[in-house]
Design a protein around this motif. Structure first.
Motif, PDB file in Angstrom:
ATOM      1  N   GLY A 295     -19.075   5.108   6.207  1.00  0.00           N
ATOM      2  CA  GLY A 295     -20.189   5.918   5.723  1.00  0.00           C
ATOM      3  C   GLY A 295     -20.367   5.770   4.228  1.00  0.00           C
ATOM      4  O   GLY A 295     -19.862   4.833   3.602  1.00  0.00           O
ATOM      5  N   TRP A 296     -21.104   6.709   3.651  1.00  0.00           N
ATOM      6  CA  TRP A 296     -21.433   6.702   2.230  1.00  0.00           C
ATOM      7  C   TRP A 296     -20.637   7.780   1.494  1.00  0.00           C
ATOM      8  O   TRP A 296     -20.436   8.881   2.027  1.00  0.00           O
ATOM      9  N   ALA A 297     -20.238   7.473   0.281  1.00  0.00           N
ATOM     10  CA  ALA A 297     -19.548   8.463  -0.553  1.00  0.00           C
ATOM     11  C   ALA A 297     -20.584   9.473  -1.038  1.00  0.00           C
ATOM     12  O   ALA A 297     -21.399   9.168  -1.910  1.00  0.00           O
ATOM     13  N   HIS A 298     -20.559  10.653  -0.444  1.00  0.00           N
ATOM     14  CA  HIS A 298     -21.537  11.683  -0.813  1.00  0.00           C
ATOM     15  C   HIS A 298     -21.152  12.331  -2.138  1.00  0.00           C
ATOM     16  O   HIS A 298     -21.991  12.596  -2.997  1.00  0.00           O
TER      17      HIS A 298
ATOM     18  N   HIS B 144     -15.016   6.920  15.040  1.00  0.00           N
ATOM     19  CA  HIS B 144     -15.692   8.205  15.078  1.00  0.00           C
ATOM     20  C   HIS B 144     -16.835   8.207  14.054  1.00  0.00           C
ATOM     21  O   HIS B 144     -16.761   7.527  13.023  1.00  0.00           O
ATOM     22  N   TYR B 145     -17.876   9.007  14.339  1.00  0.00           N
ATOM     23  CA  TYR B 145     -18.815   9.381  13.289  1.00  0.00           C
ATOM     24  C   TYR B 145     -18.145  10.424  12.399  1.00  0.00           C
ATOM     25  O   TYR B 145     -17.323  11.224  12.862  1.00  0.00           O
ATOM     26  N   CYS B 146     -18.522  10.426  11.108  1.00  0.00           N
ATOM     27  CA  CYS B 146     -17.906  11.365  10.164  1.00  0.00           C
ATOM     28  C   CYS B 146     -18.073  12.803  10.620  1.00  0.00           C
ATOM     29  O   CYS B 146     -17.131  13.606  10.576  1.00  0.00           O
ATOM     30  N   GLY B 147     -19.277  13.143  11.038  1.00  0.00           N
ATOM     31  CA  GLY B 147     -19.558  14.524  11.424  1.00  0.00           C
ATOM     32  C   GLY B 147     -18.981  14.931  12.756  1.00  0.00           C
ATOM     33  O   GLY B 147     -19.112  16.094  13.164  1.00  0.00           O
ATOM     34  N   ALA B 148     -18.315  13.986  13.459  1.00  0.00           N
ATOM     35  CA  ALA B 148     -17.783  14.283  14.795  1.00  0.00           C
ATOM     36  C   ALA B 148     -16.286  14.566  14.802  1.00  0.00           C
ATOM     37  O   ALA B 148     -15.720  14.872  15.847  1.00  0.00           O
ATOM     38  N   VAL B 149     -15.642  14.465  13.643  1.00  0.00           N
ATOM     39  CA  VAL B 149     -14.198  14.728  13.585  1.00  0.00           C
ATOM     40  C   VAL B 149     -13.962  16.229  13.729  1.00  0.00           C
ATOM     41  O   VAL B 149     -14.587  17.039  13.046  1.00  0.00           O
ATOM     42  N   ARG B 150     -13.030  16.588  14.619  1.00  0.00           N
ATOM     43  CA  ARG B 150     -12.790  18.002  14.924  1.00  0.00           C
ATOM     44  C   ARG B 150     -11.292  18.307  14.936  1.00  0.00           C
ATOM     45  O   ARG B 150     -10.443  17.402  14.860  1.00  0.00           O
ATOM     46  N   ALA B 151     -10.987  19.589  15.088  1.00  0.00           N
ATOM     47  CA  ALA B 151      -9.593  20.019  15.146  1.00  0.00           C
ATOM     48  C   ALA B 151      -8.853  19.370  16.306  1.00  0.00           C
ATOM     49  O   ALA B 151      -7.638  19.155  16.234  1.00  0.00           O
ATOM     50  N   SER B 152      -9.576  19.034  17.364  1.00  0.00           N
ATOM     51  CA  SER B 152      -8.938  18.375  18.519  1.00  0.00           C
ATOM     52  C   SER B 152      -8.442  16.974  18.177  1.00  0.00           C
ATOM     53  O   SER B 152      -7.662  16.390  18.921  1.00  0.00           O
ATOM     54  N   ASP B 153      -8.880  16.428  17.021  1.00  0.00           N
ATOM     55  CA  ASP B 153      -8.437  15.099  16.600  1.00  0.00           C
ATOM     56  C   ASP B 153      -7.205  15.147  15.696  1.00  0.00           C
ATOM     57  O   ASP B 153      -6.714  14.097  15.255  1.00  0.00           O
ATOM     58  N   ILE B 154      -6.705  16.355  15.383  1.00  0.00           N
ATOM     59  CA  ILE B 154      -5.552  16.473  14.482  1.00  0.00           C
ATOM     60  C   ILE B 154      -4.385  15.656  15.030  1.00  0.00           C
ATOM     61  O   ILE B 154      -4.036  15.731  16.209  1.00  0.00           O
TER      62      ILE B 154
ATOM     63  N   LEU C 184     -17.215  12.004   2.811  1.00  0.00           N
ATOM     64  CA  LEU C 184     -17.784  10.803   3.429  1.00  0.00           C
ATOM     65  C   LEU C 184     -18.884  11.215   4.396  1.00  0.00           C
ATOM     66  O   LEU C 184     -18.672  12.074   5.253  1.00  0.00           O
ATOM     67  N   ARG C 185     -20.067  10.580   4.263  1.00  0.00           N
ATOM     68  CA  ARG C 185     -21.255  11.015   4.997  1.00  0.00           C
ATOM     69  C   ARG C 185     -21.813   9.883   5.846  1.00  0.00           C
ATOM     70  O   ARG C 185     -21.855   8.716   5.421  1.00  0.00           O
ATOM     71  N   ASP C 186     -22.224  10.224   7.058  1.00  0.00           N
ATOM     72  CA  ASP C 186     -23.053   9.331   7.857  1.00  0.00           C
ATOM     73  C   ASP C 186     -24.141  10.178   8.495  1.00  0.00           C
ATOM     74  O   ASP C 186     -24.313  11.346   8.129  1.00  0.00           O
TER      75      ASP C 186
END
Length: 596
Positions: free
Chosen positions: A22-25, A4-14, A38-40
């Motif tokens: 990604g990068w440690a923001h 997954h992309y970091c920003g694409a993780v959602r409640a449906s993935d629980i 974690l950022r991408d």
């Protein structure tokens, strides 16, 4: 490597196991539990590392900002009360099972969420600046805008044709970037300022509808909306008139704004003649959101004692224009002095004004200004009536050569309009400016220059003016203006060789020079060139407007500074003597760092 992309993780993935890279923001140690944002390019997600995974926890203790990480973990709901509704991933977090440092990072020279960065630092470390979410959003929008335009033109029957990057120099406008030839001793190519002549030749060749998203180059002084290399959305069509081109590209811009940003632009775009735009706004790219307008008072002040007014008023090339500012009598002396200094940037010698304390009294009792005593009652009455000035208003004046007045008072209109809230509330104000003059007079060289370029067709019935009165000839040119920025410009081109010859003659381009520079075009026009026209959009400017950025440098991945330098790669740079010898070049002035 990732699921997954970091920003694409959602409640449906629980409940699911995910692999993220990604990068440690940001890293936070909350007394036994470590959190890493974690950022991408798609966004950020909160990663949790607890002591139950000792190997991962030990690694996480040493993680710092911008370390490149790989995380395998289980998606779970954030504990109640810790959700972040402002993030798409704000309802979930990832409980880490394994953590791997793919690459550590030096401490960055700036925080990526710092909004007050020096632009020079940003440009020096552009690869870090481009990691910032705002910059990534800009670049994604730029890609989307280009794709939407490409798709639109494809649907309209256009084909993408590449034109040369190495061509001949024909210096008629801005300076060319020159490229020395190794195999042709003493000869040079030029990088194209636009594909203008090649796209016309494609019309002669029968390709009917051409487009290209293309790099262009101009060696000119830079501003916030200029770069030495820039990107055009360039198009040309055969068997068209002005309205055909304008209607098609207006549809493209309207569709692009709607699909890219959900912005609905006016339909149709209003149209205004160049002469009206200059008279009312002092600009051929007026910001129509600003409600202030210039008022012509040249004829009303021809006989006044005030030479600052009567001099330009009696000069055929002069102009006296008034700018009414509602409520402007409240401006302080310091503000007026500031505006006076501002107009000097545009060549104005000063800024006359009248504070209207009582519009019913056309004398020093009702009108406050050092110049009132030098203006007769007829002039004052005309100024008040024409501007519509009311008690409490202020009227500024520009009096000089028409170009100076237009530039200075046109810029002052924008500055005061935006600073003092004289705007109509619209977010977007598109406009077509049409009926441009063919030529403008070059006072320094005592000759006519093409206002757009020398391949623009005169309006029907104006061909005879090319020889008899070039200053009165109008062209089939059109510019698209948006919020005071020219975002696109084009014209119907000359498709008859005889007319092209007349335009060259009006521009004082002799027969030998035209054959030398443009002989291939003149020849081509004699082989059945169809009527044709087109337009070019500045992609950089358009995306700058759509993002709300202050500079086109914020929508270009690797831009140059205002001195045309790349701070990241340190370009331009000196080259060694061997390279210069191969190019048959000897430097007249020593360059630091170059071979002797």
């Amino acid at each position: 490597m990732r699921s997954h992309y970091c920003g694409a993780v959602r409640a449906s993935d629980i409940g699911n196991i995910v692999t993220l890279c990604g990068w440690a923001h940001r890293r936070r140690d909350h007394g036994g539990v470590i959190f890493i944002d974690l950022r991408d390019r798609d966004g950020t997600v909160q990663v949790v590392i607890d002591p139950d995974t000792p190997e991962a926890f030990k690694i996480a203790e040493d993680v710092r900002a911008e370390f490149v990480l790989k995380v395998v973990g289980k998606v779970r709901a954030r504990p109640e009360g810790t959700e972040n509704a402002n993030l798409p991933t704000g309802m979930v977090e990832v409980l880490t099972q394994t953590l791997e440092v793919l690459n550590p990072s030096l401490t960055p020279p700036f925080q990526l969420d710092d909004e007050n960065l020096s632009e020079n630092v940003r440009l020096q470390y552009r690869y870090l600046d481009l990691r910032r979410p705002a910059m990534q959003a800009n670049m994604v929008l730029r890609y989307r805008v280009a794709k939407l335009m490409r798709d639109y033109l494809d649907q309209q029957g256009f084909i993408d044709v590449e034109t040369p990057m190495l061509t001949r120099s024909t210096p008629e406008g801005a300076r060319d970037y020159l490229v020395p030839s190794r195999v042709h001793d003493g000869m040079f190519y030029a990088l194209p300022q636009s594909p203008q002549l090649f796209k016309q030749l494609l019309m002669v060749a029968g390709y009917d509808r051409y487009f290209q998203i293309v790099k262009c180059f101009r060696d000119e002084d830079l501003r916030a909306d200029r770069q030495p290399e820039f990107t055009q959305v360039d198009l040309e069509m055969s068997f068209v008139e002005e309205n055909d081109v304008m209607t098609l590209v207006e549809g493209m811009i309207r569709e692009t704004f709607m699909k890219a940003k959900g912005i609905e632009l006016a339909e149709p775009f209003p149209r205004m003649a160049y002469a009206e735009a200059m008279a009312r706004f002092g600009s051929d790219k007026p910001d129509m959101r600003v409600t202030l307008e210039l008022t012509e008072v040249t004829d009303a002040v021809k006989d006044v004692a005030f030479k600052v007014f009567s001099g330009p008023a009696n000069d055929p090339n002069g102009r006296v224009a008034a700018l009414r500012v509602p409520g402007g009598a409240a401006l302080t002396r310091g503000e007026i002095d500031g505006y006076t200094e501002f107009v000097k940037i545009y060549g104005a010698k000063g800024l006359a004004y009248i504070k209207v304390n009582d519009a019913s009294q056309l004398n020093e009792a009702g009108l406050q200004s050092p110049i009132v005593k030098n203006l007769n009652e007829a002039a004052l009455k005309a100024i008040i009536e024409r501007t519509g000035a009311q008690s409490g208003d202020l009227v500024f004046f520009g009096a000089d050569k028409a170009k100076v007045v237009n530039d200075a008072i046109g810029a002052l209109r924008l500055k005061i309009g935006h600073e003092k809230g004289h705007v109509d509330g619209r977010a977007w104000a598109p406009l077509w400016v049409v009926d441009f003059p063919m030529f403008e007079y070059n006072e320094d060289e005592k000759r006519w220059d093409a206002l757009h370029h020398p391949f623009t067709s005169p309006k029907d019935g104006h061909e005879e003016l090319l020889a008899s009165d070039p200053g009165q000839a109008l062209s089939k040119a059109y510019d698209m203006v948006l919020n005071g920025w020219e975002v696109g410009g084009g014209s119907i081109r000359i498709h008859r060789e005889a007319i092209q010859e007349k335009v060259f003659a009006a521009l004082n381009i002799g027969e030998e020079e035209r054959r030398n520079k443009f002989g291939f075009l003149l020849d081509a026009l004699q082989f059945g060139a169809p009527p044709h026209g087109g337009l070019a959009f500045g992609l950089d400017r358009l995306v700058t407007l759509m993002t709300g950025a202050e500079s086109i440098r914020d929508v270009i991945a690797f831009p140059k500074t205002q001195r045309a330098a790349c701070l990241m790669t340190d370009a331009p740079n000196a080259v060694d003597e061997k390279q210069l010898r191969e190019l048959h070049i000897r430097l007249r002035n020593a360059v630091p760092g170059a071979a002797a």
